[in-house]
Enzyme design. Structure first.
Site, PDB file in Angstrom:
ATOM      1  N   GLU A 113       0.599  -1.425  -0.009  1.00  0.00           N
ATOM      2  CA  GLU A 113      -0.278  -0.085  -0.052  1.00  0.00           C
ATOM      3  C   GLU A 113       0.899   1.153  -0.438  1.00  0.00           C
ATOM      4  OE1 GLU A 113      -2.673   0.150   3.432  1.00  0.00           O
ATOM      5  OE2 GLU A 113      -3.364   2.103   2.564  1.00  0.00           O
ATOM      6  N   ARG A 169       5.061 -13.563   9.354  1.00  0.00           N
ATOM      7  CA  ARG A 169       6.588 -11.700   9.122  1.00  0.00           C
ATOM      8  C   ARG A 169       7.098 -11.744   9.838  1.00  0.00           C
ATOM      9  NH1 ARG A 169       2.563  -7.947   9.146  1.00  0.00           N
ATOM     10  NH2 ARG A 169       3.845  -6.268   9.994  1.00  0.00           N
ATOM     11  N   LYS A 209       4.593   0.463   9.804  1.00  0.00           N
ATOM     12  CA  LYS A 209       4.506   1.724   8.898  1.00  0.00           C
ATOM     13  C   LYS A 209       3.767   3.044   9.564  1.00  0.00           C
ATOM     14  CE  LYS A 209       3.300   0.002   4.259  1.00  0.00           C
ATOM     15  NZ  LYS A 209       2.568   0.352   2.998  1.00  0.00           N
TER      16      LYS A 209
END
Ligand code: ATP
Ligand code: MG
Length: 561
Positions: free
Chosen positions: A43, A269, A279
């Site tokens: 994104e 992850r 983020k």
């Protein structure tokens, strides 16, 4: 140097193998796919970090290993947070890491028209409805893990009314948040993601690519699987937090006339000690100026690591060492530093630099004389050649290499002790000069001219070899030493991430002196300062006054941290 033990899985012992590659291989063997098609779907609301590198290496790596292809797809469905700066940075960083999407650059926004048509398709099938319930109330009606949700009063709306309202949403008749489009699945489903999830929301916002064309935007869940299907993605690989979304991913694909049928697989992850890979939090650090920007060398972003001097090969190597697992864990930052040192040890030329200078005067070396000594550029690579370094009566050595009253095991300079100056001579400290505060400001030494090059003809040994620079011929430099950005191995575990920021994460040394060959170092060039570590020339430097970032020290310093 030994590799710290991996705390991950068995794949760590067998680089290049993991359970996702096993699945891909089985699919190829069984004829379910000819060649895998994967995608990396960032994104564009921030810069890529080392966690994304794991996903990039996995997706592009699988495509490469099995003769398939990997798409770069921007998941640009939330125009309020997305910016062109991020799109450009992401492309730059994926390329820098060593991967290429070729012609396969896509955007979820390329599919807005198709996604909108599919939303109408669901409405016509009686599988989606427009809900006017205010957001907070809708959230509350979703229920909990132990209680089912409650059906909305708008759930029974007829197809025609739904179509009409959805079209008017799209036409811009309603303000933000007035209505949403929801899938009609099951408000009592055990999986909360299946309790009539939102597919479209109203957002009067300009999109970086589609401008003002749209004021309704699909949710991640509605855009993602359908984008995969449009692109013929075979293996849609994502992180574990999407495991609970997989039933919805499948439901949408099963209920829409999509051109292909991708499958979603989840892996753990990357979490790194002393590091935050969120983020949203990294954005906060930048916005609140806790760091100097996305490429601040303390940031775990690829831009920050690059500026710090980390080579892309080291990141790829690190990612392959930690492997791909199905359970979350935290990787020791020492693993990362190990990979960085391994690569830089091979690629970086050696130089001499004194970070905290202490003057050393050789009393029996003629005033005004200087000579050029030979220094090799790389001990393991003769092809890297040699260079000349100036030697003279006045030198600088490292403050920490001298002690007036040394403890037993200190073999470096102290009164009466002889040491080797690298590539030069043996010197013996005879006395010191102190300032009014009683601090040593100068070492008075003698040298043995017969030890030129660093060896004594009579075979006598010294216990230490020190780096040094010539006082007059050396150049001044600013050195930036980076310490972990956080004081805790698991930042935020005390409840407040910002409170765990390390006030000493940046140390600036303004008095450093470098051998003259470093005057022309180009930004991005990495060298080893002998006995200190690896250092990367920064673009903040000017000719004759370079700035260097410490990439990593020669030895693990995290034990102390
Ligand atoms: P946020 O940090 O805000 O949750 P994100 O990191 O998920 O966002 P995306 O741009 O959606 O941001 O990530 C792109 C891809 O990278 C996703 O497929 C995601 O699963 C993967 N990814 C993100 N963080 C990690 C990580 N720490 N380790 C491995 N993969 C990651
Ligand atoms: Mg995400």
């Amino acid at each position: 140097m030994s590799l710290p033990p991996s705390n991950d899985n068995k794949a760590a012992k067998e680089p290049g193998r993991d359970f996702i590659r096993d699945i891909v291989e089985a699919d190829i063997k069984a004829g379910r796919v000819k060649a895998p098609v994967t995608r990396f779907p960032p994104e564009p609301n921030g810069y890529l970090h080392i966690g994304h590198a794991k996903s990039i290496c996995l997706n592009f790596g699988i495509a490469k290993d099995y003769g398939g292809r990997c798409h770069l797809r921007f998941d640009d469905t939330n125009p309020t947070k997305e910016e062109q700066e991020y799109i450009d940075a992401i492309e730059r960083d994926v390329r820098w890491l060593g991967f290429d999407w070729g012609a396969h650059l896509y955007h979820a926004s390329d599919y807005f028209a198709q996604l909108y048509d599919w939303a109408e398709h669901l409405i016509r099938q009686g599988k989606a409805y427009v809900d006017d319930t205010p957001a907070a109330e809708m959230q509350e009606a979703r229920g909990t893990l132990t209680e089912p949700g409650r059906e909305s009063q708008w759930r029974k709306r007829g197809v025609e009314e739904n179509l009409d309202l959805f079209r008017r949403m799209r036409a811009g008749e309603f303000p933000n948040g007035a209505r949403v489009l929801r899938a009609k699945i099951d408000m009592a489903a055990g999986n909360i993601n299946l309790r009539d999830p939102v597919l479209y929301r109203i957002l009067h916002a300009e999109h970086p690519r589609t401008g003002k064309d749209w004021c309704v935007y699909p949710t991640y869940d509605f855009a993602h699987g359908q984008s995969d299907a449009i692109e013929s993605v075979t293996h849609s690989i994502c992180t574990l937090e999407f495991e609970d979304h997989r039933p919805l991913y499948d439901w949408l694909l099963d209920n829409l006339p999509v051109p292909s049928r991708p499958r979603q697989y989840e892996f753990a992850r990357l979490n790194l000690g002393y590091t935050v890979l969120s983020k949203r939090f990294l954005t906060t650090l930048v916005a609140e100026r806790r760091v100097k920007g996305w490429d601040d060398p303390r940031m775990p972003t690829l831009a920050g690591l690059r500026r710090r001097g980390v080579p892309p090969e080291a990141i790829r190597d690190f990612v392959s060492r930690i492997g791909v697992a199905k359970a979350n864990s935290t990787v020791d930052i020492a693993m990362f530093d190990f990979s960085v040192r391994e690569h830089l040890n091979k690629s970086a030329e050696r130089r001499m630099a004194v970070l905290r200078p202490l003057k050393l005067v050789i009393e029996n070396y003629p005033e005004g004389k200087s000579e050029e000594l030979d220094a090799v550029n790389h001990p393991d690579n003769p092809a890297a050649g040699a260079r000349k370094i100036p030697f003279a009566r006045e030198l600088y050595v490292e403050q920490e290499d001298f002690m007036e009253n040394p403890p037993k095991k200190f073999f470096r300079l102290s009164p009466g002790i002889e040491v080797r100056l690298r590539y030069a001579y043996f010197v013996t400290c005879q006395s010191v000069v102190k300032n009014a505060a009683g601090e040593v400001t100068e070492l008075r030494c003698v040298y043995d001219p017969a030890t030129k090059g660093g060896n004594a003809p009579d075979g006598r040994k010294v216990k230490a070899t020190l780096h040094w620079v010539a006082a007059r011929q050396s150049i001044p430099a600013e050195i930036r030493i980076y310490n972990p950005l956080f004081t805790r191995a698991d930042p935020g575990s005390g409840g407040d991430l910002l409170a765990d920021l390390n006030p000493q994460s940046l140390e600036v040394l303004k008095e450093a002196r470098l051998e003259p060959s470093l005057a022309t170092a180009k930004p991005g060039e990495v060298v080893q300062f002998e006995r200190q570590g690896y250092f990367c020339a920064d673009a903040d430097g000017a000719p004759g006054k370079p700035v260097f970032n410490r990439t990593v020290a020669l030895r693990d310093s995290y034990a102390k941290a």
